[in-house]
Design a protein around this motif. Structure first.
Motif, PDB file in Angstrom:
ATOM      1  N   ARG A 129       0.973   5.355   0.689  1.00 35.25           N
ATOM      2  CA  ARG A 129       0.249   6.333   1.503  1.00 35.25           C
ATOM      3  C   ARG A 129       0.436   7.735   0.937  1.00 35.25           C
ATOM      4  O   ARG A 129       1.553   8.170   0.663  1.00 35.25           O
ATOM      5  CB  ARG A 129       0.774   6.259   2.944  1.00 35.25           C
ATOM      6  CG  ARG A 129       0.111   7.153   3.954  1.00 35.25           C
ATOM      7  CD  ARG A 129       0.645   6.780   5.328  1.00 35.25           C
ATOM      8  NE  ARG A 129       0.108   7.628   6.379  1.00 35.25           N
ATOM      9  CZ  ARG A 129       0.713   8.729   6.807  1.00 35.25           C
ATOM     10  NH1 ARG A 129       1.865   9.107   6.265  1.00 35.25           N
ATOM     11  NH2 ARG A 129       0.170   9.443   7.770  1.00 35.25           N
TER      12      ARG A 129
ATOM     13  N   VAL B 282       0.848  -1.178   0.000  1.00 36.28           N
ATOM     14  CA  VAL B 282       0.000   0.000   0.000  1.00 36.28           C
ATOM     15  C   VAL B 282       0.890   1.237   0.000  1.00 36.28           C
ATOM     16  O   VAL B 282       1.976   1.246   0.589  1.00 36.28           O
ATOM     17  CB  VAL B 282      -0.942  -0.006   1.235  1.00 36.28           C
ATOM     18  CG1 VAL B 282      -0.147   0.009   2.527  1.00 36.28           C
ATOM     19  CG2 VAL B 282      -1.920   1.157   1.191  1.00 36.28           C
TER      20      VAL B 282
ATOM     21  N   GLN C 163      -4.528  -0.321  -3.294  1.00 32.89           N
ATOM     22  CA  GLN C 163      -3.143  -0.055  -2.928  1.00 32.89           C
ATOM     23  C   GLN C 163      -2.889   1.415  -2.636  1.00 32.89           C
ATOM     24  O   GLN C 163      -1.845   1.775  -2.102  1.00 32.89           O
ATOM     25  CB  GLN C 163      -2.194  -0.507  -4.053  1.00 32.89           C
ATOM     26  CG  GLN C 163      -2.039  -2.004  -4.191  1.00 32.89           C
ATOM     27  CD  GLN C 163      -1.029  -2.351  -5.256  1.00 32.89           C
ATOM     28  OE1 GLN C 163      -1.384  -2.556  -6.424  1.00 32.89           O
ATOM     29  NE2 GLN C 163       0.228  -2.418  -4.868  1.00 32.89           N
TER      30      GLN C 163
ATOM     31  N   HIS D 286      -3.639   4.441  -0.432  1.00 33.83           N
ATOM     32  CA  HIS D 286      -4.184   4.795   0.881  1.00 33.83           C
ATOM     33  C   HIS D 286      -4.112   6.311   1.023  1.00 33.83           C
ATOM     34  O   HIS D 286      -3.027   6.898   1.122  1.00 33.83           O
ATOM     35  CB  HIS D 286      -3.383   4.122   1.997  1.00 33.83           C
ATOM     36  CG  HIS D 286      -3.919   4.387   3.354  1.00 33.83           C
ATOM     37  ND1 HIS D 286      -3.149   4.317   4.499  1.00 33.83           N
ATOM     38  CD2 HIS D 286      -5.166   4.735   3.765  1.00 33.83           C
ATOM     39  CE1 HIS D 286      -3.893   4.601   5.543  1.00 33.83           C
ATOM     40  NE2 HIS D 286      -5.128   4.861   5.126  1.00 33.83           N
TER      41      HIS D 286
ATOM     42  N   ARG E  74       0.619  -0.291   9.236  1.00 33.33           N
ATOM     43  CA  ARG E  74      -0.094   0.696   8.431  1.00 33.33           C
ATOM     44  C   ARG E  74      -0.897   0.024   7.329  1.00 33.33           C
ATOM     45  O   ARG E  74      -1.995   0.474   6.977  1.00 33.33           O
ATOM     46  CB  ARG E  74       0.905   1.673   7.834  1.00 33.33           C
ATOM     47  CG  ARG E  74       0.270   2.835   7.094  1.00 33.33           C
ATOM     48  CD  ARG E  74       1.324   3.553   6.264  1.00 33.33           C
ATOM     49  NE  ARG E  74       2.378   4.107   7.088  1.00 33.33           N
ATOM     50  CZ  ARG E  74       3.523   4.568   6.600  1.00 33.33           C
ATOM     51  NH1 ARG E  74       3.748   4.516   5.294  1.00 33.33           N
ATOM     52  NH2 ARG E  74       4.443   5.061   7.404  1.00 33.33           N
ATOM     53  N   GLY E  75      -0.366  -1.051   6.782  1.00 30.23           N
ATOM     54  CA  GLY E  75      -1.064  -1.771   5.725  1.00 30.23           C
ATOM     55  C   GLY E  75      -0.521  -3.175   5.576  1.00 30.23           C
ATOM     56  O   GLY E  75       0.642  -3.448   5.899  1.00 30.23           O
TER      57      GLY E  75
ATOM     58  N   ARG F 255      -5.492  -4.533   3.568  1.00 26.06           N
ATOM     59  CA  ARG F 255      -6.070  -3.933   4.770  1.00 26.06           C
ATOM     60  C   ARG F 255      -5.199  -2.750   5.185  1.00 26.06           C
ATOM     61  O   ARG F 255      -3.972  -2.868   5.277  1.00 26.06           O
ATOM     62  CB  ARG F 255      -6.141  -4.947   5.926  1.00 26.06           C
ATOM     63  CG  ARG F 255      -7.107  -6.097   5.652  1.00 26.06           C
ATOM     64  CD  ARG F 255      -7.237  -6.997   6.871  1.00 26.06           C
ATOM     65  NE  ARG F 255      -7.778  -6.300   8.028  1.00 26.06           N
ATOM     66  CZ  ARG F 255      -9.075  -6.092   8.235  1.00 26.06           C
ATOM     67  NH1 ARG F 255      -9.977  -6.522   7.346  1.00 26.06           N
ATOM     68  NH2 ARG F 255      -9.492  -5.458   9.307  1.00 26.06           N
ATOM     69  N   VAL F 256      -5.842  -1.606   5.437  1.00 27.80           N
ATOM     70  CA  VAL F 256      -5.131  -0.401   5.868  1.00 27.80           C
ATOM     71  C   VAL F 256      -5.711   0.065   7.198  1.00 27.80           C
ATOM     72  O   VAL F 256      -6.849  -0.265   7.555  1.00 27.80           O
ATOM     73  CB  VAL F 256      -5.242   0.724   4.815  1.00 27.80           C
ATOM     74  CG1 VAL F 256      -4.557   0.324   3.528  1.00 27.80           C
ATOM     75  CG2 VAL F 256      -6.695   1.098   4.561  1.00 27.80           C
ATOM     76  N   HIS F 257      -4.909   0.807   7.900  1.00 31.94           N
ATOM     77  CA  HIS F 257      -5.327   1.275   9.227  1.00 31.94           C
ATOM     78  C   HIS F 257      -6.437   2.318   9.099  1.00 31.94           C
ATOM     79  O   HIS F 257      -6.391   3.214   8.249  1.00 31.94           O
ATOM     80  CB  HIS F 257      -4.137   1.886   9.973  1.00 31.94           C
ATOM     81  CG  HIS F 257      -4.509   2.499  11.285  1.00 31.94           C
ATOM     82  ND1 HIS F 257      -4.696   1.746  12.430  1.00 31.94           N
ATOM     83  CD2 HIS F 257      -4.759   3.789  11.633  1.00 31.94           C
ATOM     84  CE1 HIS F 257      -5.016   2.545  13.421  1.00 31.94           C
ATOM     85  NE2 HIS F 257      -5.062   3.794  12.972  1.00 31.94           N
TER      86      HIS F 257
END
Length: 681
Positions: A42, A40, A96, A98, A146-147, A167-169
């Motif tokens: 950011r 991911v 991907q 975030h 974070r991911g 999955r991301v925060h």
């Protein structure tokens, strides 16, 4: 679908107008290399909701009330831009990307404000809010997920490869929510397994924020029925280490419920942080202006009248004027920022009447921007505890000194302090930092660590002059020398910038005046006991201190000559006739005293007369610590007599002018080239 496309067009238009697309291109350049191969990516986007509302009210409402949906809209637009412009080839799927929306402002309405003095905890909806408060505790920076990338365990499933399940925060998510082994594939319901090599870690820090008014309970020993509850802030990645213990901040964040079985805690995920300073008054009131105009003929009179009328709720007029002046100077010369080069005025008072002076100092503490009276049972600097939020590191709690940043920490009577605490106080005074040892094994770290924090407050302390030990190994003037400093070590007295002696030289007259004053207060509570004195109330002093503290002053050449000349002459004299020398901190003390007296007199240029007051206070302090030298001045040189009327003020001006001439002769005799030494030493 048409509504979503309309919102996405508004997002694209906003990113194009506020520079968001240019920032997106710049951020992608750091990702498009061989070292970055993550699950991911950011992207932080600064958003002003007011500007968005003007562009598209529906999108602005979405940002303010449904931030998760708004982030998904920005995510779709950013992914489309990345693929269209071929910015990052390694990004294959939208999940991907975030996107974090960093809100720079919120509308100035009550529904977007979280008052830490009365916030309703569980009843708040999970939408962005702004809050203001004081940092009282913080943890060390730790890691969080974070991911993470998950793959389907069924090899025939299309989700067994690629970046389809990411999955991301999100606010409120714990580590157990982010990474588990019981996730199910949405396509074939087979178990998902994490691809560990693509896990993305970030930095995390927890901060305790409390309402600034909570410190009012630490100004005195009086207790009230109010109780303040702190709130836990989660700082992520670039926000870590932005907040310092003892400082005020304005924070925009999203409240969230953190689920840690079997408990649910309430916290705030910080989005943006800004330092917050109290607003200073831009001018003084009419009463103080009239007094300033009436005393314009003398540069010494305004501060004298202000000092004479200060503290009449505790002591009668004319008593302890030198101490009251030093308290006012210390209050107007204290700042909170780490970058300033200010020299805070630390005050040590030696007396045979600790009760009254303790009350006077506690009274003055109420006029500081931030005042903390150190309780005997409390922590002076900082303390450690195990974090309660499952982070596994140390929670650092602020003690009285760190809580008093930008103000005054009143230590009280030093005779009750043990040697180790006195040594710690001396170290803090000398280095202007405090340290605390953190054992690594106890708090989940690999190695032990020594944590240091800046000391950004002034110290006030008392010592009993009647408990002075005998010192046979040094030569002192017994009447005025260090024998008057009580039972504290002489090195500690040297560390205090200013030492003031408050001893009754008139027999029992001062004690009788104090007794009459106390009885009158008991018989006539709330009444003005001294109708002949100026009617300057507490609000006037609060306004005066706040206004004077914010004044920017310049040092004149004549004042600089007095300060440097006295410093050089005293250093030459004392190095020859005494074992002690004038330290380098003495010149900082002189400049600070002169600057503080200039501020208290509401001027913007430090005059020669301000330097004279600084020299008199400093010489009295040095005499108390090291004995007399060639320049002999009276113990109460700044206030040689009563200040009952205009004639007494005139007599004081003449006495100070005579002392001014004595100082000039002293400089001429022992530092004849003082006018040449105008550069900072």
């Amino acid at each position: 679908m048409s509504d979503i496309l309309s919102l996405q067009k508004s997002v694209l238009s906003y990113l194009n107008t506020n520079g968001g697309l240019r920032k997106l291109v710049h951020d992608c350049q750091s990702f498009d290399d061989h070292q970055h191969n993550e699950a991911v990516y950011r992207f932080c986007i600064n958003v002003n909701p007011s500007d968005v509302v003007e562009l598209d009210p529906e999108l602005g409402d979405c940002i303010l009330h449904d931030p998760e949906r708004a982030a998904s809209l920005f995510q779709s637009v950013c992914f489309a831009a990345i693929k269209t412009l071929s910015l990052v080839d390694k990004i294959d799927t939208e999940c991907q990307v975030h996107v974090l929306l960093k809100l720079t402002h919120l509308p100035p309405f009550p529904e977007y404000t979280l008052d830490l003095a009365s916030f309703p905890r569980m009843r708040r909806s999970m939408r962005p809010v702004v809050m203001e408060g004081l940092v009282i505790a913080t943890t060390r920076v730790t890691k969080y997920t974070r991911g993470a990338r998950f793959l389907c365990s069924n090899d025939r499933c299309p989700f067994s490869k690629g970046f389809h399940t990411i999955r991301v925060h999100v606010p409120g998510a714990t580590e157990s929510v982010m990474v588990r082994k019981d996730f199910i594939c949405n396509a074939c319901t087979s178990p998902l397994k994490e691809d560990v090599k693509f896990r993305v870690l970030g930095d995390k820090q927890l901060v305790e924020l409390i309402h600034g008014d909570a410190l009012n309970a630490l100004r005195s020993h009086q207790q009230n029925s109010l109780r303040y509850q702190s709130v836990t802030l989660f700082l992520r990645d670039e926000l870590c280490n932005v907040m310092s213990i003892g400082q005020h901040y304005r924070v925009i964040g999203i409240p969230a419920h953190v689920h840690r079985v079997p408990n649910i805690t309430w916290s705030v995920e910080a989005s943006s942080i800004q330092p917050w300073e109290l607003e200073y008054p831009h001018e003084i009131n009419v009463k103080l202006k009239e007094l300033l105009h009436a005393t314009r003929d003398s540069p010494w009179r305004f501060s004298a009248v202000i000092t004479q009328s200060f503290g009449l709720d505790v002591v009668p007029p004319g008593l302890f004027n030198t101490l009251k002046l030093c308290l006012l100077l210390s209050m107007v010369h204290t700042e909170a920022t780490e970058k300033n080069t200010i020299f805070n005025l630390d005050l040590l008072v030696t007396t045979d009447d600790k009760l009254i002076l303790d009350r006077l100092m506690a009274y003055a503490l109420n006029f500081t921007r931030r005042g903390v009276r150190h309780p005997a049972s409390g922590k002076l600097f900082a303390s450690l505890s195990q974090d309660e939020h499952g982070v596994g590191t140390a929670n650092i709690h602020a003690g009285s000194v760190l809580l008093a940043s930008g103000g005054v920490c009143m230590l009280g009577d030093l005779s009750g302090f043990k040697k180790d605490k006195l040594d710690a106080i001396q170290s803090a005074l000398d280095s202007r930092t405090v340290s605390i040892f953190m054992p690594g094994k106890k708090y989940g770290e690999d190695v032990d660590e020594q944590l240091s924090f800046p000391v950004l407050c002034s110290f006030w302390a008392l010592t009993d002059s009647t408990r002075a030990p005998r010192r046979s190994n040094r030569e002192f003037d017994i009447a005025l020398g260090a024998a008057e400093l009580g039972s504290i070590p002489p090195q500690l007295a040297d560390s205090f910038g200013l030492v003031v002696r408050c001893v009754d030289h008139t027999g029992n007259q001062a004690a009788l005046a104090q007794s009459v004053h106390t009885l009158q207060q008991a018989i006539q509570p709330g009444e003005h006991l001294y109708p002949s004195s100026l009617d300057i109330g507490s609000e006037d002093y609060e306004e005066l201190v706040a206004y004077a503290q914010n004044l920017q002053v310049d040092l004149s050449a004549s004042a600089q000559m007095i300060i440097h000349g006295y410093y050089m002459a005293s250093r030459a004299v004392r190095s020859q006739s005494h074992s002690s020398k004038m330290s380098a901190a003495s010149i900082k003390l002189l400049i600070s005293l002169a600057e503080a007296h200039c501020k208290l007199s509401l001027r913007r240029q430090i005059l020669e007369e301000d330097a004279v007051i600084a020299v008199l206070l400093c010489e009295n302090s040095v005499t108390l610590k090291h004995g007399t030298a060639v320049l002999v001045i009276p113990p109460d040189a700044v206030f040689p007599g009563e200040l009952a009327d205009a004639d007494s003020l005139l007599r004081r001006d003449r006495a100070l002018e005579q002392l001014h001439q004595d100082i000039l002769r002293f400089i001429l005799a022992y530092a004849p080239q003082a006018d040449v030494y105008v550069t900072e030493e």
